[in-house]
Design a protein around this motif. Structure first.
Motif, short mmCIF file in Angstrom:
data_model
loop_
_atom_site.label_atom_id
_atom_site.label_comp_id
_atom_site.label_asym_id
_atom_site.label_seq_id
_atom_site.Cartn_x
_atom_site.Cartn_y
_atom_site.Cartn_z
N PHE A 403 -20.55 -15.16 -38.59
CA PHE A 403 -20.13 -14.22 -37.24
C PHE A 403 -18.75 -15.00 -36.90
O PHE A 403 -18.14 -14.24 -36.06
N ARG A 404 -18.23 -15.86 -37.34
CA ARG A 404 -17.07 -16.46 -37.01
C ARG A 404 -16.00 -15.37 -37.60
O ARG A 404 -14.91 -14.87 -36.78
N ASP A 405 -16.34 -15.05 -38.64
CA ASP A 405 -15.14 -13.99 -39.26
C ASP A 405 -15.44 -12.74 -38.42
O ASP A 405 -14.38 -11.84 -37.94
N PHE A 406 -16.80 -12.45 -38.21
CA PHE A 406 -17.25 -11.15 -37.73
C PHE A 406 -16.38 -10.87 -36.07
O PHE A 406 -15.63 -10.32 -35.84
N ARG A 407 -16.70 -12.05 -35.53
CA ARG A 407 -16.13 -12.17 -33.98
C ARG A 407 -14.50 -12.27 -34.11
O ARG A 407 -13.93 -11.47 -33.04
N GLY A 408 -14.05 -12.91 -35.11
CA GLY A 408 -12.32 -12.83 -35.10
C GLY A 408 -12.02 -11.54 -35.49
O GLY A 408 -10.89 -10.88 -35.03
N SER A 409 -12.57 -10.77 -36.23
CA SER A 409 -12.26 -9.35 -36.66
C SER A 409 -12.39 -8.29 -35.54
O SER A 409 -11.27 -7.63 -35.11
N VAL A 410 -13.19 -8.48 -34.78
CA VAL A 410 -13.53 -7.76 -33.47
C VAL A 410 -12.50 -7.87 -32.42
O VAL A 410 -11.86 -7.13 -31.75
N ARG A 411 -12.22 -9.40 -32.14
CA ARG A 411 -11.22 -9.68 -31.25
C ARG A 411 -9.81 -9.34 -31.66
O ARG A 411 -9.11 -8.88 -30.60
N ARG A 412 -9.40 -9.43 -33.05
CA ARG A 412 -8.10 -8.79 -33.33
C ARG A 412 -7.93 -7.09 -32.88
O ARG A 412 -6.97 -6.92 -32.39
N LEU A 413 -8.96 -6.47 -33.39
CA LEU A 413 -9.03 -5.12 -33.02
C LEU A 413 -8.73 -4.86 -31.44
O LEU A 413 -8.20 -4.10 -31.13
N CYS A 414 -9.47 -5.63 -30.79
CA CYS A 414 -9.71 -5.44 -29.22
C CYS A 414 -8.22 -5.81 -28.47
O CYS A 414 -7.68 -5.01 -27.77
N ILE A 415 -7.59 -6.80 -29.04
CA ILE A 415 -6.34 -7.23 -28.50
C ILE A 415 -5.15 -6.19 -29.09
O ILE A 415 -4.15 -5.92 -28.24
N LEU A 416 -5.07 -5.72 -30.40
CA LEU A 416 -4.24 -5.03 -30.74
C LEU A 416 -4.26 -3.35 -30.40
O LEU A 416 -3.71 -2.59 -30.74
N SER A 417 -5.51 -2.95 -29.75
CA SER A 417 -5.69 -1.77 -29.48
C SER A 417 -4.84 -1.11 -28.38
O SER A 417 -4.70 -1.62 -27.14
N PRO A 418 -4.17 -0.08 -28.63
CA PRO A 418 -3.29 0.74 -27.66
C PRO A 418 -4.13 1.41 -26.49
O PRO A 418 -5.00 2.15 -27.06
N ARG A 419 -3.74 1.20 -25.43
CA ARG A 419 -4.73 1.72 -24.27
C ARG A 419 -6.34 1.62 -24.31
O ARG A 419 -6.97 2.58 -24.14
N THR A 429 -6.65 -1.11 -41.56
CA THR A 429 -5.74 -2.20 -41.71
C THR A 429 -6.40 -3.48 -41.73
O THR A 429 -6.34 -4.44 -42.42
N GLU A 430 -7.25 -3.43 -40.53
CA GLU A 430 -8.41 -4.77 -40.50
C GLU A 430 -9.20 -5.03 -41.79
O GLU A 430 -9.29 -6.09 -42.03
N ILE A 431 -9.60 -4.11 -42.42
CA ILE A 431 -10.50 -4.07 -43.46
C ILE A 431 -9.78 -4.72 -44.78
O ILE A 431 -10.27 -5.54 -45.48
N GLU A 432 -8.46 -4.15 -45.03
CA GLU A 432 -7.53 -4.59 -46.10
C GLU A 432 -7.23 -6.06 -45.58
O GLU A 432 -7.27 -6.82 -46.67
N ASN A 433 -7.09 -6.64 -44.59
CA ASN A 433 -6.59 -7.74 -44.45
C ASN A 433 -7.81 -8.92 -44.81
O ASN A 433 -7.66 -9.85 -45.24
N LEU A 434 -8.90 -8.31 -44.13
CA LEU A 434 -10.11 -9.25 -44.41
C LEU A 434 -10.50 -9.33 -45.94
O LEU A 434 -10.66 -10.49 -46.56
N GLN A 435 -10.30 -8.33 -46.60
CA GLN A 435 -10.67 -8.22 -48.19
C GLN A 435 -9.71 -9.09 -48.71
O GLN A 435 -10.01 -9.93 -49.79
N ARG A 436 -8.43 -9.13 -48.31
CA ARG A 436 -7.52 -10.04 -48.84
C ARG A 436 -7.46 -11.22 -48.83
O ARG A 436 -7.40 -12.30 -49.72
#
Length: 526
Positions: A403-419, A429-436
């Motif tokens: 859940f630490r990875d999952f929460r961080g992933s969702v939080r990044r998407l929320c912060i970077l989301s336009p409007r 992009t988030e999936i590629e970063n996680l897998q890398r």
């Protein structure tokens, strides 16, 4: 079937000073409830009153057999004495439920006696229903008599209220998330029972990121609501309790220890007095720290640094660990006596990869949390949501940080989301970063594991073989024998082979790299 009533003599009420109503006598004044035998427990100091009540009952109901049973109590308000004597009375009674129907009269006797009667009937040590009597109302000449049946199935509204409360406590432990995983829900139900009824230590096991710290806080809040604790929740990260400062941090420090002004410390154990001490990452404690904290847990007493006098602190324990403490104890890395103390209630939290059906509910929870903390509403576009859930719930996605990875992933998407809208491109992009990141961490971990055994020769191994060899080494370390490791590694292909000697297959594989069972199984875990 005969009605038999057992009850205490009312040393005040049976004198008839209240509305000239005597509860014991009133038991035989109901034509629809004939009492064939009435057994009255009394103290010899009230023998005269007991005889008067017996005569009154015989006048009102000649067919009722009245038996006076002597039961002397030094202190009718002493729970231990009252319960013990009533328990002995019940064991010696000889109940015959085929011929007689038993009732216990609750109206007379001290409040302690009433509680003891209730406990004995609920546990079936006294196979009886409970009776309550009361004085007659102004519009009715007859005294009141109510039969209380402890079978709660007859009280649907009350049962539903208890069930609703239990569900609320369960929801509180789950953080309000509507989880669907049967294993996790059963675990939470059991924790709710333990937290609400026991003050013994609770041990939470699970991989990093499975939510042990959050669950510990929810258990504390539940205990606070149930009035099982009154103090604070004190979080101790045991990984930091090393070196000379650890003892002062835990037990406190007097100014005289250093002689410097402002060096006094109260200590975390005293801060937890009356509350809960959460020993997070308790598997990281050194043996010396384990020894000193065990004594404080067992006795509630300890010496602050620089003090000649013990101080006391009574607290409940919740401990969290990433590794199996039983394995560490067998390796001499965790004290067996401390393990025994912590292992009263042991719960293992499943990793996120075993709770894929809960990912969508947790996604909604994380979006709501982000909205509250970031101050703006964020949502997925339909295609972005489908893509993210497909990735998150895929068996190929292992979520090593849970859940630490999952929460961080969702939080990044929320912060970077336009409007406030999360697009499919952002999800990709988030999936590629996680897998890398995961692949990089896995590769580094595999290399370190193999290098610990082969040294410089590890550099000669192909990347494909590196991943496979690392998996084999980890499986050997988790297995008790070469055969068990072979069965785990070759489970899928075993049925397709004529010779099913998994141990021999594994032995040959290890020999390709100059390894054997003893080298892989006894090596220090990375």
């Amino acid at each position: 079937m005969k009605n038999v009533v057992i009850g205490f003599l009312g040393t005040q009420l049976d004198m008839g000073k209240k509305r000239r109503w005597r509860p014991t006598v009133s038991l035989v004044e109901h034509a629809d409830f004939p009492v064939e035998r009435l057994e009255i427990l009394y103290d010899m100091n009230f023998n005269r009153l007991a005889q008067q009540v017996k005569r009154s009952i015989e006048e009102v109901s000649p067919h009722t057999e009245v038996m006076l049973r002597n039961l002397d109590l030094k202190n009718p308000w002493d729970f231990q004495e009252v319960y013990g004597k009533l328990f002995d009375f019940a064991r010696a009674y000889g109940f015959d439920e085929h011929r007689e129907r038993y009732h216990v009269h609750l109206t007379t006797g001290s409040h302690v006696a009433q509680i003891c009667w209730f406990l004995l009937t609920e546990s079936r040590h006294v196979p009886a229903r409970l009776l309550q009597t009361g004085p007659p109302r102004e519009d009715d000449a007859r005294p009141k008599l109510d039969i209380i049946d402890l079978d709660l199935s007859r009280y649907n509204a009350l049962q539903q209220r208890f069930d609703k409360l239990a569900r609320e406590y369960g929801d509180q432990l789950k953080g309000g998330i509507e989880t669907r995983n049967d294993t996790y829900n059963a675990l939470i139900d059991r924790i709710e029972l333990v937290a609400g009824n026991s003050d013994e230590p609770i041990l939470l096991l699970g991989e990093t990121g499975t939510g042990k710290s959050e669950l510990a806080e929810r258990i504390y809040n539940l205990k606070l609501d149930r009035r099982r604790v009154k103090g604070r929740l004190v979080h101790v990260n045991c990984a930091t309790l090393n070196g000379g400062d650890a003892v002062a941090m835990l037990f406190g420090q007097q100014r005289g220890y250093t002689g410097q002004a402002g060096s006094e410390r109260r200590g975390l154990l005293r801060e937890a007095d009356g509350g809960i001490l959460f020993l997070d990452e308790v598997d990281e404690l050194g043996l010396s720290e384990q020894s000193i904290i065990l004594h404080a847990i067992e006795t509630g007493r300890f010496y602050p640094l620089g003090s000649d006098h013990e101080v006391s602190s009574r607290f409940q324990i919740i401990a969290g660990a990433n590794r199996d403490l039983r394995t560490l104890a067998s390796q001499g890395r965790f004290r067996p006596d401390l393990l025994s103390r912590l292992n009263m209630w042991r719960f293992e939290l499943p990793p996120l990869r075993e709770r894929r059906e809960d990912i969508e509910a947790n996604l909604l929870h994380e979006l709501a949390r982000a909205e509250k903390e970031l101050g703006n509403q964020v949502g997925f576009n339909a295609d972005a949501r489908n893509r993210y859930l497909k990735f998150a719930t895929s068996p190929a996605t292992q979520w090593p940080g849970n859940f630490r990875d999952f929460r961080g992933s969702v939080r990044r998407l929320c912060i970077l989301s336009p409007r406030g809208r999360i697009t499919k491109a952002m999800v990709e992009t988030e999936i590629e970063n996680l897998q890398r990141d995961w692949n990089s961490a896995s590769a580094d971990s595999d290399l370190q594991l193999v290098e610990a055994l082969l040294g410089e020769k590890a550099g000669e191994i192909d990347p494909f073989d590196m991943v496979q060899l690392a998996l084999v080494i980890r499986t050997c370390r988790q297995s008790s024998s070469l055969s068990q490791a072979g069965r785990a590694l070759y489970a899928k292909s075993r049925d397709k082979r004529r010779v099913q000697n998994d141990a021999d297959r594994l032995r040959k594989y290890l020999s390709k790299f100059g390894l054997d069972w003893s080298m892989t199984a006894s090596a220090e875990t990375t």
